[in-house]
Design an enzyme around this catalytic site. Structure first.
Site, PDB file in Angstrom:
ATOM      1  N   ARG A  76      47.834  47.008  29.774  1.00 47.39           N
ATOM      2  CA  ARG A  76      46.798  46.999  28.737  1.00 47.39           C
ATOM      3  C   ARG A  76      45.944  48.258  28.817  1.00 47.39           C
ATOM      4  O   ARG A  76      45.962  48.988  29.821  1.00 47.39           O
ATOM      5  CB  ARG A  76      45.934  45.738  28.821  1.00 47.39           C
ATOM      6  N   ASP A  92      43.376  51.759  38.472  1.00 44.32           N
ATOM      7  CA  ASP A  92      43.210  50.323  38.673  1.00 44.32           C
ATOM      8  C   ASP A  92      43.903  49.860  39.953  1.00 44.32           C
ATOM      9  O   ASP A  92      44.869  50.474  40.403  1.00 44.32           O
ATOM     10  CB  ASP A  92      43.775  49.584  37.447  1.00 44.32           C
ATOM     11  N   HIS A 132      37.778  50.809  46.952  1.00 44.05           N
ATOM     12  CA  HIS A 132      37.149  51.843  46.118  1.00 44.05           C
ATOM     13  C   HIS A 132      36.974  53.145  46.912  1.00 44.05           C
ATOM     14  O   HIS A 132      37.135  54.232  46.373  1.00 44.05           O
ATOM     15  CB  HIS A 132      35.785  51.363  45.599  1.00 44.05           C
ATOM     16  N   ASN A 145      32.673  46.591  33.161  1.00 46.23           N
ATOM     17  CA  ASN A 145      32.596  46.411  34.613  1.00 46.23           C
ATOM     18  C   ASN A 145      31.199  46.003  35.114  1.00 46.23           C
ATOM     19  O   ASN A 145      31.053  45.561  36.258  1.00 46.23           O
ATOM     20  CB  ASN A 145      33.055  47.672  35.366  1.00 46.23           C
ATOM     21  N   TRP A 183      44.404  46.205  46.312  1.00 48.46           N
ATOM     22  CA  TRP A 183      44.866  46.999  47.465  1.00 48.46           C
ATOM     23  C   TRP A 183      44.123  46.542  48.722  1.00 48.46           C
ATOM     24  O   TRP A 183      44.731  46.328  49.780  1.00 48.46           O
ATOM     25  CB  TRP A 183      44.595  48.479  47.190  1.00 48.46           C
ATOM     26  N   ARG A 225      48.465  54.314  33.926  1.00 48.27           N
ATOM     27  CA  ARG A 225      47.685  53.198  34.478  1.00 48.27           C
ATOM     28  C   ARG A 225      48.355  52.724  35.754  1.00 48.27           C
ATOM     29  O   ARG A 225      49.559  52.443  35.773  1.00 48.27           O
ATOM     30  CB  ARG A 225      47.566  52.031  33.492  1.00 48.27           C
TER      31      ARG A 225
END
Ligand code: IPE
Ligand code: IPE
Ligand code: MG
Length: 238
Positions: free
Chosen positions: A191, A17, A34, A65, A22, A185
């Site tokens: 979460r 994630d 990505h 998504n 970023w 994560r």
């Protein structure tokens, strides 16, 4: 691997994630995040081979998504295709088997074709396992398992009184893959976001504020050190 090093987790699962944030922090388009994130995938895959992590599951695209703006979804799909074309060689070199969890039928045909090709070509490898979660949702996976079990009961092939936890586990997408020992994560979110709801039952959890495009071998090794410092009790008092 040196013999005095503790043995690595057998299966690491990662929620990759923070690509968007970023990019935003650098005034770049989200897709750039990505793209750089795909480099992290490569780095972590290699790090897993290096330290002896046998199974790596990566949350690449969730069933949720799909609601993102269309250009982002299309961009992610073509990036996935590009990644498969470019990284197939790496999978062969390290004898890594690629598999997918999720509703693969939701993916665009060219992506599905590329996936099927690499999945077939690498099916005989056993040194390492890369599992990509694509159009994946933990609740969907459990729902699909319940449907398959219900169909067997209806057909008279399964007595409901004989349903155990193992029955459910056997009807998940990849029943032969062991549960993750360690779940990472990135980007600081606390979460699960519908990831491996059944399988993460006893995984050690690790959240780092590092954004996925910046998560490379040193950050991964740091995470593994944290894992080694954990004391897994599985409900016992030892
Ligand atoms: C993770 O990065 C990649 C996917 C979910 C496909 P994000 O795109 O969620 O990045 P943030 O969370 O918006 O920063
Ligand atoms: C989880 O990240 C899914 C992937 C990493 C593929 P998200 O960015 O979609 O999660 P939320 O929306 O912040 O929970
Ligand atoms: Mg996110």
């Amino acid at each position: 691997m040196s013999s005095n090093r503790p043995s690595p987790p057998q299966h690491v699962a990662i929620i990759m994630d923070g690509n968007g944030r970023w990019a935003k922090a650098r005034g770049l388009p989200r897709l750039r995040g990505h793209q750089v994130g795909a480099e992290s995938v490569r780095a972590i895959l290699l790090a897993c081979r290096k330290v002896g992590v046998k199974y790596l599951t990566l949350y690449a695209f969730s069933s949720e998504n799909w609601v993102r703006p269309r250009p982002e979804v299309t961009g992610l799909m073509s990036l996935l295709r590009k990644f498969l074309r470019e990284q197939a060689e790496e999978l062969h070199r390290h004898k890594v088997r690629l598999r997918v969890i999720g509703r693969m039928r939701d993916l665009p045909l060219p992506v599905r074709r590329e996936l099927h090709r690499v999945i077939e070509e690498t099916a005989h490898y056993t040194d390492g396992h890369l599992v990509l979660a694509l159009s994946y949702g933990g609740r969907q996976e459990i729902t699909d398992a319940v449907k398959a079990i219900a169909a067997k009961v209806k057909a008279g092939d399964l007595d409901p009184r004989r349903i155990t936890e193992a029955t459910i586990a056997q009807h998940l997408y990849l029943p032969d893959v062991p549960d993750p020992d360690f779940m990472i994560r990135t980007s600081g979110e606390l979460r699960i976001s519908n990831f491996l709801l059944w399988q993460l039952s006893y995984a050690e959890l690790y959240v780092t504020p590092v954004m996925w495009p910046d998560f490379r071998e040193p950050q991964f090794l740091e995470a593994l050190e944290a894992y080694h410092a954990r004391h897994r009790r599985f409900g016992d008092i030892k």
